[in-house]
Scaffold this motif. Structure first.
Motif, PDB file in Angstrom:
ATOM      1  N   ALA A 230     -47.431 -26.360 -15.249  1.00 24.94           N
ATOM      2  CA  ALA A 230     -48.777 -24.829 -14.677  1.00 24.94           C
ATOM      3  C   ALA A 230     -48.430 -24.692 -16.239  1.00 24.94           C
ATOM      4  O   ALA A 230     -47.766 -24.935 -16.763  1.00 24.94           O
ATOM      5  CB  ALA A 230     -47.587 -23.989 -14.387  1.00 24.94           C
ATOM      6  N   PRO A 231     -49.777 -24.332 -16.340  1.00 24.72           N
ATOM      7  CA  PRO A 231     -50.034 -23.819 -17.665  1.00 24.72           C
ATOM      8  C   PRO A 231     -49.210 -22.816 -18.087  1.00 24.72           C
ATOM      9  O   PRO A 231     -48.651 -21.739 -17.748  1.00 24.72           O
ATOM     10  CB  PRO A 231     -51.490 -23.117 -17.695  1.00 24.72           C
ATOM     11  N   ALA A 232     -49.082 -22.789 -19.548  1.00 24.84           N
ATOM     12  CA  ALA A 232     -47.100 -21.898 -20.614  1.00 24.84           C
ATOM     13  C   ALA A 232     -48.585 -20.803 -20.156  1.00 24.84           C
ATOM     14  O   ALA A 232     -47.480 -19.647 -19.876  1.00 24.84           O
ATOM     15  CB  ALA A 232     -47.713 -21.621 -21.493  1.00 24.84           C
ATOM     16  N   ALA A 233     -50.411 -20.254 -19.910  1.00 25.10           N
ATOM     17  CA  ALA A 233     -50.442 -19.135 -19.160  1.00 25.10           C
ATOM     18  C   ALA A 233     -50.027 -18.062 -18.447  1.00 25.10           C
ATOM     19  O   ALA A 233     -50.128 -17.305 -18.192  1.00 25.10           O
ATOM     20  CB  ALA A 233     -52.053 -18.533 -19.545  1.00 25.10           C
ATOM     21  N   LEU A 234     -49.776 -19.242 -17.682  1.00 26.72           N
ATOM     22  CA  LEU A 234     -49.747 -18.802 -15.746  1.00 26.72           C
ATOM     23  C   LEU A 234     -47.682 -18.517 -15.268  1.00 26.72           C
ATOM     24  O   LEU A 234     -47.395 -17.629 -14.475  1.00 26.72           O
ATOM     25  CB  LEU A 234     -50.154 -19.834 -15.291  1.00 26.72           C
ATOM     26  N   ARG A 235     -46.778 -19.145 -16.829  1.00 23.28           N
ATOM     27  CA  ARG A 235     -45.601 -18.488 -16.090  1.00 23.28           C
ATOM     28  C   ARG A 235     -44.919 -17.508 -16.349  1.00 23.28           C
ATOM     29  O   ARG A 235     -43.503 -17.531 -15.186  1.00 23.28           O
ATOM     30  CB  ARG A 235     -44.905 -19.410 -17.182  1.00 23.28           C
ATOM     31  N   GLY A 236     -45.742 -16.471 -16.731  1.00 22.83           N
ATOM     32  CA  GLY A 236     -45.477 -14.924 -16.671  1.00 22.83           C
ATOM     33  C   GLY A 236     -45.326 -15.064 -14.675  1.00 22.83           C
ATOM     34  O   GLY A 236     -44.732 -13.625 -15.064  1.00 22.83           O
ATOM     35  N   PHE A 237     -46.179 -15.298 -14.444  1.00 23.91           N
ATOM     36  CA  PHE A 237     -45.984 -15.214 -13.068  1.00 23.91           C
ATOM     37  C   PHE A 237     -45.372 -15.242 -11.779  1.00 23.91           C
ATOM     38  O   PHE A 237     -45.077 -15.625 -10.776  1.00 23.91           O
ATOM     39  CB  PHE A 237     -47.969 -14.881 -12.673  1.00 23.91           C
ATOM     40  N   ALA A 238     -43.881 -16.420 -12.582  1.00 26.17           N
ATOM     41  CA  ALA A 238     -42.971 -17.072 -11.895  1.00 26.17           C
ATOM     42  C   ALA A 238     -42.044 -15.919 -11.834  1.00 26.17           C
ATOM     43  O   ALA A 238     -41.581 -15.286 -13.134  1.00 26.17           O
ATOM     44  CB  ALA A 238     -42.612 -17.884 -12.130  1.00 26.17           C
ATOM     45  N   PRO A 239     -41.128 -15.768 -10.669  1.00 29.58           N
ATOM     46  CA  PRO A 239     -41.067 -16.745  -9.800  1.00 29.58           C
ATOM     47  C   PRO A 239     -41.909 -15.861  -8.873  1.00 29.58           C
ATOM     48  O   PRO A 239     -42.284 -14.680  -8.732  1.00 29.58           O
ATOM     49  CB  PRO A 239     -39.599 -16.091  -9.237  1.00 29.58           C
ATOM     50  N   VAL A 240     -42.362 -16.773  -7.739  1.00 32.88           N
ATOM     51  CA  VAL A 240     -43.737 -16.554  -6.741  1.00 32.88           C
ATOM     52  C   VAL A 240     -42.596 -15.687  -5.726  1.00 32.88           C
ATOM     53  O   VAL A 240     -41.257 -16.155  -5.454  1.00 32.88           O
ATOM     54  CB  VAL A 240     -43.850 -17.832  -6.230  1.00 32.88           C
ATOM     55  N   PRO A 241     -43.092 -14.503  -5.512  1.00 33.11           N
ATOM     56  CA  PRO A 241     -42.582 -13.946  -4.457  1.00 33.11           C
ATOM     57  C   PRO A 241     -42.138 -14.597  -3.254  1.00 33.11           C
ATOM     58  O   PRO A 241     -43.204 -15.275  -2.553  1.00 33.11           O
ATOM     59  CB  PRO A 241     -43.476 -12.279  -3.561  1.00 33.11           C
ATOM     60  N   MET A 242     -41.053 -14.538  -2.789  1.00 29.07           N
ATOM     61  CA  MET A 242     -40.958 -15.160  -0.990  1.00 29.07           C
ATOM     62  C   MET A 242     -40.477 -14.184  -0.055  1.00 29.07           C
ATOM     63  O   MET A 242     -39.508 -14.599   0.456  1.00 29.07           O
ATOM     64  CB  MET A 242     -39.811 -16.625  -1.366  1.00 29.07           C
ATOM     65  N   GLU A 243     -41.194 -13.433   0.179  1.00 29.08           N
ATOM     66  CA  GLU A 243     -40.786 -12.527   1.274  1.00 29.08           C
ATOM     67  C   GLU A 243     -42.529 -12.214   2.359  1.00 29.08           C
ATOM     68  O   GLU A 243     -43.569 -12.880   1.085  1.00 29.08           O
ATOM     69  CB  GLU A 243     -41.395 -11.015   0.345  1.00 29.08           C
ATOM     70  N   PRO A 244     -42.147 -11.642   3.815  1.00 25.69           N
ATOM     71  CA  PRO A 244     -43.048 -11.789   4.442  1.00 25.69           C
ATOM     72  C   PRO A 244     -44.297 -10.653   3.991  1.00 25.69           C
ATOM     73  O   PRO A 244     -43.600 -10.291   3.425  1.00 25.69           O
ATOM     74  CB  PRO A 244     -42.743 -12.036   5.647  1.00 25.69           C
ATOM     75  N   LEU A 245     -45.828 -11.392   4.005  1.00 21.63           N
ATOM     76  CA  LEU A 245     -47.035 -10.036   3.293  1.00 21.63           C
ATOM     77  C   LEU A 245     -46.736  -9.002   4.669  1.00 21.63           C
ATOM     78  O   LEU A 245     -46.551  -9.641   5.691  1.00 21.63           O
ATOM     79  CB  LEU A 245     -48.129 -10.938   3.059  1.00 21.63           C
ATOM     80  N   PRO A 246     -47.280  -8.013   4.190  1.00 20.30           N
ATOM     81  CA  PRO A 246     -46.520  -6.438   5.147  1.00 20.30           C
ATOM     82  C   PRO A 246     -48.186  -6.318   5.939  1.00 20.30           C
ATOM     83  O   PRO A 246     -47.975  -5.640   5.969  1.00 20.30           O
ATOM     84  CB  PRO A 246     -46.059  -5.589   4.516  1.00 20.30           C
ATOM     85  N   PHE A 247     -48.856  -7.770   6.418  1.00 20.93           N
ATOM     86  CA  PHE A 247     -50.259  -7.383   6.785  1.00 20.93           C
ATOM     87  C   PHE A 247     -50.788  -8.965   6.641  1.00 20.93           C
ATOM     88  O   PHE A 247     -49.887  -9.635   6.347  1.00 20.93           O
ATOM     89  CB  PHE A 247     -51.265  -6.679   5.770  1.00 20.93           C
ATOM     90  N   ARG A 248     -51.342  -9.072   7.869  1.00 22.61           N
ATOM     91  CA  ARG A 248     -51.877 -10.415   8.365  1.00 22.61           C
ATOM     92  C   ARG A 248     -52.821 -10.963   7.372  1.00 22.61           C
ATOM     93  O   ARG A 248     -53.370 -10.140   6.489  1.00 22.61           O
ATOM     94  CB  ARG A 248     -53.194 -10.021   9.548  1.00 22.61           C
ATOM     95  N   SER A 249     -52.408 -12.179   6.828  1.00 21.20           N
ATOM     96  CA  SER A 249     -53.196 -13.749   6.096  1.00 21.20           C
ATOM     97  C   SER A 249     -53.361 -14.300   6.088  1.00 21.20           C
ATOM     98  O   SER A 249     -52.496 -15.445   7.642  1.00 21.20           O
ATOM     99  CB  SER A 249     -52.313 -13.161   4.897  1.00 21.20           C
ATOM    100  N   ILE A 250     -54.254 -14.907   6.424  1.00 21.02           N
ATOM    101  CA  ILE A 250     -54.279 -16.825   5.893  1.00 21.02           C
ATOM    102  C   ILE A 250     -55.051 -17.426   4.819  1.00 21.02           C
ATOM    103  O   ILE A 250     -55.356 -17.387   3.843  1.00 21.02           O
ATOM    104  CB  ILE A 250     -55.977 -17.087   6.945  1.00 21.02           C
ATOM    105  N   LEU A 251     -53.760 -18.751   5.210  1.00 23.08           N
ATOM    106  CA  LEU A 251     -53.584 -19.347   3.026  1.00 23.08           C
ATOM    107  C   LEU A 251     -54.964 -20.599   4.024  1.00 23.08           C
ATOM    108  O   LEU A 251     -54.706 -21.042   4.770  1.00 23.08           O
ATOM    109  CB  LEU A 251     -52.245 -19.860   2.940  1.00 23.08           C
ATOM    110  N   ILE A 252     -55.598 -20.755   3.039  1.00 20.58           N
ATOM    111  CA  ILE A 252     -56.021 -21.956   2.208  1.00 20.58           C
ATOM    112  C   ILE A 252     -55.661 -22.907   1.715  1.00 20.58           C
ATOM    113  O   ILE A 252     -55.637 -22.427   0.456  1.00 20.58           O
ATOM    114  CB  ILE A 252     -57.697 -22.153   2.529  1.00 20.58           C
ATOM    115  N   GLY A 253     -54.901 -24.033   2.108  1.00 19.61           N
ATOM    116  CA  GLY A 253     -54.703 -25.261   1.419  1.00 19.61           C
ATOM    117  C   GLY A 253     -55.180 -26.726   0.675  1.00 19.61           C
ATOM    118  O   GLY A 253     -56.178 -26.083   1.686  1.00 19.61           O
ATOM    119  N   SER A 254     -55.112 -27.294   0.095  1.00 12.63           N
ATOM    120  CA  SER A 254     -56.061 -27.979  -0.062  1.00 12.63           C
ATOM    121  C   SER A 254     -55.062 -29.656  -0.691  1.00 12.63           C
ATOM    122  O   SER A 254     -54.169 -29.401  -0.904  1.00 12.63           O
ATOM    123  CB  SER A 254     -56.934 -28.716  -1.105  1.00 12.63           C
ATOM    124  N   SER A 255     -55.139 -30.903   0.377  1.00 12.55           N
ATOM    125  CA  SER A 255     -54.636 -32.343   0.107  1.00 12.55           C
ATOM    126  C   SER A 255     -54.361 -32.696  -1.409  1.00 12.55           C
ATOM    127  O   SER A 255     -53.134 -33.702  -1.337  1.00 12.55           O
ATOM    128  CB  SER A 255     -54.958 -33.141   1.191  1.00 12.55           C
TER     129      SER A 255
END
Length: 201
Positions: free
Chosen positions: A105-130
Motif C-alpha cells: 500500500a502506498p504510504a499516502a493511504l496508510r492513514g486509513f488503516a485499519p479498515v473497519p470490519m463491521e457490518p454497514l448499517p445499510f444495504r451495499s453491493i461490493l464489486i471486486g476484481s480478480s
C-alpha cells in the motif's frame, strides 16, 4: 420519494474520463465529495467531506457510489456516523475497494488503516476484481463479508478505472439499478440533536 446520488472518489479523485464522472454527468441529482487534497488524503477530512454530503442532502434518501479509497471512507463514515444517519442511506455501491493494509500500500493511504470490519448499517453491493493490484480477490470478498455487502467478482477488469479501460462503464450501471430497483421502506429517523447537526460543515 426523492433520491440523490453521492459520488465518493478514491485517491487522486476521479478525472474527467473516469466512470464516476461520466455517471455524475448523467445522473439528474448527484454531488461528489470535496476534500482538501486528493493527492495526500487525510482520513478525517475525507470522512467529514462525506458526512457533509449526507447531512446536507435535501433528498429523502441518498445512494453512495464509492471507488477505491472512497469505499474505505464509507466504512469509516459508517462507524462514526452510521447510527444517526443510516436511515438516509438507501444503499451503497462499493467498487474496487483499496486494501490500505496490504504490504504494498502506498504510504499516502496508510492513514486509513485499519479498515473497519463491521457490518454497514445499510444495504451495499461490493464489486471486486480478480486482478486488482489495490486489493486481491480474497481481500475484496473479506471486506464484503465483514461489511455485509452483496459480493460480485469480475474477471480481469483491473482496478475498474481509466487505466483499466473503464470510462463510461455502462455495464456497471446495472449494479446501481439493483440498488434502486427495490428500495426498502424508509425507516423512522432517530432524533438528531442540535449538537450533531452543528458538527456538519
Amino acid at each position: 420519494m426523492s433520491l440523490e446520488h453521492l459520488i465518493i472518489p478514491g485517491w487522486h479523485g476521479s478525472g474527467q474520463d473516469h466512470w464516476q464522472s461520466h455517471w455524475q454527468a448523467r445522473l439528474p441529482t448527484s454531488r461528489r465529495t470535496r476534500v482538501r487534497d486528493w493527492q495526500l488524503p487525510d482520513r478525517e477530512d475525507w470522512i467529514e467531506a462525506l458526512h457533509h454530503l449526507v447531512s446536507t442532502s435535501t433528498a429523502d434518501r441518498v445512494i453512495l457510489i464509492a471507488h477505491s479509497l472512497g469505499c474505505v471512507t464509507v466504512a469509516h463514515w459508517a462507524r462514526r456516523h452510521g447510527q444517526q444517519w443510516a436511515h438516509r442511506v438507501a444503499g451503497a455501491l462499493l467498487v474496487a475497494p483499496a486494501d490500505v493494509e496490504r504490504d504494498t500500500a502506498p504510504a499516502a493511504l496508510r492513514g486509513f488503516a485499519p479498515v473497519p470490519m463491521e457490518p454497514l448499517p445499510f444495504r451495499s453491493i461490493l464489486i471486486g476484481s480478480s486482478n486488482d493490484r489495490a486489493a486481491s480477490a480474497a481481500r475484496a470478498e473479506h471486506f464484503a463479508d465483514e461489511w455485509g455487502s452483496d459480493f460480485e467478482l469480475l474477471e480481469g477488469v483491473g482496478h475498474i478505472n481509466v487505466a483499466s479501460g473503464h470510462h463510461r462503464w455502462d455495464d456497471g450501471r446495472r449494479y446501481l439499478q439493483r440498488l434502486t430497483a427495490e428500495l426498502p421502506a424508509m425507516p423512522t429517523a432517530p432524533r438528531i440533536t442540535s449538537s450533531a447537526v452543528s458538527q456538519a460543515y
